[in-house]
Design a protein around this motif. Structure first.
Motif, PDB file in Angstrom:
ATOM      1  N   ASP A 183     -39.759  50.747  90.592  1.00 30.71           N
ATOM      2  CA  ASP A 183     -38.944  50.608  89.492  1.00 30.71           C
ATOM      3  C   ASP A 183     -37.827  51.633  89.195  1.00 30.71           C
ATOM      4  OD1 ASP A 183     -40.176  48.160  89.049  1.00 30.71           O
ATOM      5  OD2 ASP A 183     -41.286  49.096  87.496  1.00 30.71           O
ATOM      6  N   THR A 184     -38.278  52.817  89.677  1.00 24.95           N
ATOM      7  CA  THR A 184     -37.429  53.904  89.644  1.00 24.95           C
ATOM      8  C   THR A 184     -36.006  53.808  90.265  1.00 24.95           C
ATOM      9  OG1 THR A 184     -38.206  55.140  91.543  1.00 24.95           O
ATOM     10  CG2 THR A 184     -39.200  55.856  89.235  1.00 24.95           C
ATOM     11  N   SER A 185     -35.743  52.830  90.974  1.00 25.03           N
ATOM     12  CA  SER A 185     -34.802  52.700  91.860  1.00 25.03           C
ATOM     13  C   SER A 185     -33.641  51.870  90.879  1.00 25.03           C
ATOM     14  CB  SER A 185     -34.721  51.838  93.040  1.00 25.03           C
ATOM     15  OG  SER A 185     -35.435  52.509  94.076  1.00 25.03           O
ATOM     16  N   TYR A 186     -34.287  51.066  89.974  1.00 27.38           N
ATOM     17  CA  TYR A 186     -33.195  50.435  89.098  1.00 27.38           C
ATOM     18  C   TYR A 186     -32.611  51.462  88.225  1.00 27.38           C
ATOM     19  CZ  TYR A 186     -36.126  46.454  90.150  1.00 27.38           C
ATOM     20  OH  TYR A 186     -36.608  45.220  90.991  1.00 27.38           O
ATOM     21  N   ASP A 187     -33.375  52.690  87.676  1.00 29.39           N
ATOM     22  CA  ASP A 187     -32.752  53.591  86.750  1.00 29.39           C
ATOM     23  C   ASP A 187     -31.669  54.562  87.708  1.00 29.39           C
ATOM     24  OD1 ASP A 187     -34.420  53.120  84.473  1.00 29.39           O
ATOM     25  OD2 ASP A 187     -35.899  53.603  86.013  1.00 29.39           O
ATOM     26  N   MET A 188     -32.228  54.623  89.024  1.00 29.92           N
ATOM     27  CA  MET A 188     -31.170  55.499  89.741  1.00 29.92           C
ATOM     28  C   MET A 188     -29.705  54.665  89.946  1.00 29.92           C
ATOM     29  SD  MET A 188     -33.790  56.585  92.608  1.00 29.92           S
ATOM     30  CE  MET A 188     -32.565  56.449  93.958  1.00 29.92           C
ATOM     31  N   ALA A 189     -29.845  53.255  90.074  1.00 28.79           N
ATOM     32  CA  ALA A 189     -28.711  52.354  89.973  1.00 28.79           C
ATOM     33  C   ALA A 189     -27.927  52.455  88.664  1.00 28.79           C
ATOM     34  CB  ALA A 189     -29.170  50.848  90.406  1.00 28.79           C
ATOM     35  N   ASP A 190     -28.543  52.474  87.665  1.00 31.10           N
ATOM     36  CA  ASP A 190     -27.789  52.561  86.177  1.00 31.10           C
ATOM     37  C   ASP A 190     -27.297  53.948  86.094  1.00 31.10           C
ATOM     38  OD1 ASP A 190     -28.729  50.086  85.309  1.00 31.10           O
ATOM     39  OD2 ASP A 190     -30.247  50.593  84.267  1.00 31.10           O
ATOM     40  N   ALA A 191     -27.984  54.829  86.697  1.00 41.95           N
ATOM     41  CA  ALA A 191     -27.184  56.350  86.555  1.00 41.95           C
ATOM     42  C   ALA A 191     -26.041  56.285  87.315  1.00 41.95           C
ATOM     43  CB  ALA A 191     -28.204  57.279  87.061  1.00 41.95           C
ATOM     44  N   TRP A 192     -26.108  55.605  88.664  1.00 41.77           N
ATOM     45  CA  TRP A 192     -24.930  55.475  89.534  1.00 41.77           C
ATOM     46  C   TRP A 192     -23.725  54.853  88.675  1.00 41.77           C
ATOM     47  CZ3 TRP A 192     -22.143  51.555  91.517  1.00 41.77           C
ATOM     48  CH2 TRP A 192     -20.948  51.991  92.261  1.00 41.77           C
ATOM     49  N   ASN A 215     -34.229  60.620  90.500  1.00 41.33           N
ATOM     50  CA  ASN A 215     -34.652  60.152  88.972  1.00 41.33           C
ATOM     51  C   ASN A 215     -35.646  61.438  88.793  1.00 41.33           C
ATOM     52  OD1 ASN A 215     -37.925  59.313  89.750  1.00 41.33           O
ATOM     53  ND2 ASN A 215     -36.624  58.351  91.255  1.00 41.33           N
ATOM     54  N   ILE A 216     -36.015  61.351  87.335  1.00 40.13           N
ATOM     55  CA  ILE A 216     -37.132  62.085  86.819  1.00 40.13           C
ATOM     56  C   ILE A 216     -38.135  61.172  86.433  1.00 40.13           C
ATOM     57  CG2 ILE A 216     -37.563  63.796  85.180  1.00 40.13           C
ATOM     58  CD1 ILE A 216     -34.414  64.619  85.149  1.00 40.13           C
ATOM     59  N   ASP A 217     -39.170  61.192  87.055  1.00 34.73           N
ATOM     60  CA  ASP A 217     -40.223  60.058  86.758  1.00 34.73           C
ATOM     61  C   ASP A 217     -41.344  60.880  85.741  1.00 34.73           C
ATOM     62  OD1 ASP A 217     -42.309  58.348  86.523  1.00 34.73           O
ATOM     63  OD2 ASP A 217     -42.558  58.157  88.771  1.00 34.73           O
ATOM     64  N   LEU A 218     -41.191  60.525  84.529  1.00 34.78           N
ATOM     65  CA  LEU A 218     -41.820  60.718  83.558  1.00 34.78           C
ATOM     66  C   LEU A 218     -43.104  59.946  83.180  1.00 34.78           C
ATOM     67  CD1 LEU A 218     -38.895  61.607  81.024  1.00 34.78           C
ATOM     68  CD2 LEU A 218     -40.192  63.125  82.557  1.00 34.78           C
ATOM     69  N   ARG A 219     -43.434  59.010  83.738  1.00 35.45           N
ATOM     70  CA  ARG A 219     -44.496  57.687  83.679  1.00 35.45           C
ATOM     71  C   ARG A 219     -45.947  58.507  83.290  1.00 35.45           C
ATOM     72  NH1 ARG A 219     -42.610  53.528  88.163  1.00 35.45           N
ATOM     73  NH2 ARG A 219     -42.684  55.450  89.251  1.00 35.45           N
ATOM     74  N   SER A 230     -34.596  57.039  79.790  1.00 30.14           N
ATOM     75  CA  SER A 230     -35.462  56.628  78.997  1.00 30.14           C
ATOM     76  C   SER A 230     -36.532  57.458  78.722  1.00 30.14           C
ATOM     77  CB  SER A 230     -35.946  55.128  79.457  1.00 30.14           C
ATOM     78  OG  SER A 230     -36.749  55.524  80.692  1.00 30.14           O
ATOM     79  N   THR A 231     -37.751  57.028  78.147  1.00 30.37           N
ATOM     80  CA  THR A 231     -38.924  57.869  78.126  1.00 30.37           C
ATOM     81  C   THR A 231     -39.756  58.041  79.231  1.00 30.37           C
ATOM     82  OG1 THR A 231     -40.049  56.118  76.773  1.00 30.37           O
ATOM     83  CG2 THR A 231     -39.033  57.823  75.437  1.00 30.37           C
ATOM     84  N   SER A 232     -39.470  56.905  80.284  1.00 28.00           N
ATOM     85  CA  SER A 232     -40.474  56.898  81.234  1.00 28.00           C
ATOM     86  C   SER A 232     -39.713  57.243  82.758  1.00 28.00           C
ATOM     87  CB  SER A 232     -41.083  55.342  81.460  1.00 28.00           C
ATOM     88  OG  SER A 232     -39.650  54.510  81.618  1.00 28.00           O
ATOM     89  N   VAL A 233     -38.633  56.947  82.921  1.00 28.72           N
ATOM     90  CA  VAL A 233     -37.892  57.423  84.014  1.00 28.72           C
ATOM     91  C   VAL A 233     -36.544  57.664  83.483  1.00 28.72           C
ATOM     92  CG1 VAL A 233     -37.004  56.887  86.301  1.00 28.72           C
ATOM     93  CG2 VAL A 233     -39.331  55.959  85.440  1.00 28.72           C
ATOM     94  N   ILE A 234     -36.052  58.749  84.150  1.00 27.86           N
ATOM     95  CA  ILE A 234     -34.282  59.126  83.704  1.00 27.86           C
ATOM     96  C   ILE A 234     -33.653  59.110  85.041  1.00 27.86           C
ATOM     97  CG2 ILE A 234     -32.680  60.987  83.131  1.00 27.86           C
ATOM     98  CD1 ILE A 234     -35.012  61.993  81.314  1.00 27.86           C
ATOM     99  N   GLY A 235     -32.820  58.103  85.420  1.00 28.10           N
ATOM    100  CA  GLY A 235     -32.067  58.026  86.646  1.00 28.10           C
ATOM    101  C   GLY A 235     -30.959  59.136  86.624  1.00 28.10           C
ATOM    102  N   VAL A 236     -30.811  59.784  87.704  1.00 24.31           N
ATOM    103  CA  VAL A 236     -30.005  61.024  87.857  1.00 24.31           C
ATOM    104  C   VAL A 236     -28.857  60.673  88.995  1.00 24.31           C
ATOM    105  CG1 VAL A 236     -29.574  63.332  88.565  1.00 24.31           C
ATOM    106  CG2 VAL A 236     -31.596  62.518  87.000  1.00 24.31           C
ATOM    107  N   CYS A 237     -27.490  60.936  88.789  1.00 23.09           N
ATOM    108  CA  CYS A 237     -26.711  60.689  89.877  1.00 23.09           C
ATOM    109  C   CYS A 237     -25.534  61.850  89.848  1.00 23.09           C
ATOM    110  CB  CYS A 237     -26.201  59.151  89.777  1.00 23.09           C
ATOM    111  SG  CYS A 237     -24.693  58.978  90.845  1.00 23.09           S
ATOM    112  N   LEU A 238     -25.236  62.588  90.995  1.00 21.63           N
ATOM    113  CA  LEU A 238     -24.161  63.471  90.995  1.00 21.63           C
ATOM    114  C   LEU A 238     -23.289  62.621  91.588  1.00 21.63           C
ATOM    115  CD1 LEU A 238     -25.732  66.767  91.328  1.00 21.63           C
ATOM    116  CD2 LEU A 238     -24.179  66.082  89.405  1.00 21.63           C
TER     117      LEU A 238
END
Length: 183
Positions: free
Chosen positions: A163-172, A28-32, A8-16
């Protein structure tokens, strides 16, 4: 290693994930606080470089949550969908160039189904992101989620899930579904 991104334009969830599905990185990559599309793209590029350096093994797949493809009244506006699609394309290209891999786009509903996340649409009290997180958290109990301390108002000093944790969960979810679809 499999890289999952929730863009997203605000936070990118990242999972390896490694080949067994174990989490190597959940972040996450926090772009907010970054203004402008190109400044955000520069920040993403720098973080992709960090991810490449973090991973001891080569990344073999990139899985990205597919863009919403149609307008639905009451949800994102057409303008928002266009902005998200544009930024998704930019981040996809950055990942492609960094890892020399074409990203695979996975439909969010298909990914949730594969992982076993079900959304109770009758529950209007919690947001979809909250419902997803509540199901993902026990699936990966050792994950280090992001929290923040509330700085003002009646709840000042309270600690809550960032809220960044939600994006991390989605990335997983995307990474895990990708691993199952492309073993």
């Amino acid at each position: 290693m499999r890289l999952g991104l929730d863009i997203s334009t605000s936070v990118i969830g990242v999972c390896l994930l490694d080949n067994s599905g174990a989490i190597s990185l959940l972040s996450n990559i926090d772009l907010r606080k970054i203004e402008g599309t190109w400044e955000k793209a520069d920040a993403v590029s720098a973080e992709m470089h960090n991810i490449a350096n973090f991973s001891a093994q080569p990344i073999t797949n990139i899985f990205i949550e597919q863009n919403l493809s149609k307008f639905r009244p009451g949800f994102s506006s057409a303008s928002t969908l266009i902005t998200l699609a544009r930024f998704n394309g930019i981040v996809s290209y950055i990942a492609y160039k960094k890892f020399n891999l074409e990203p695979v786009y996975i439909n969010v509903n298909e990914a949730r189904k594969i992982v076993g996340v079900k959304i109770d649409k009758k529950d209007k009290i919690k947001s979809t992101k909250e419902k997803i997180f509540e199901q993902v958290q026990p699936m990966i109990p050792l994950a280090k989620w992001q929290y923040k301390t509330i700085k003002a108002g009646a709840k000042k000093g309270n600690i809550r899930l960032d809220d960044t944790s939600y994006d991390m969960a989605d990335a997983w979810i995307v990474a895990r579904a990708g691993l199952q679809l492309y073993p």
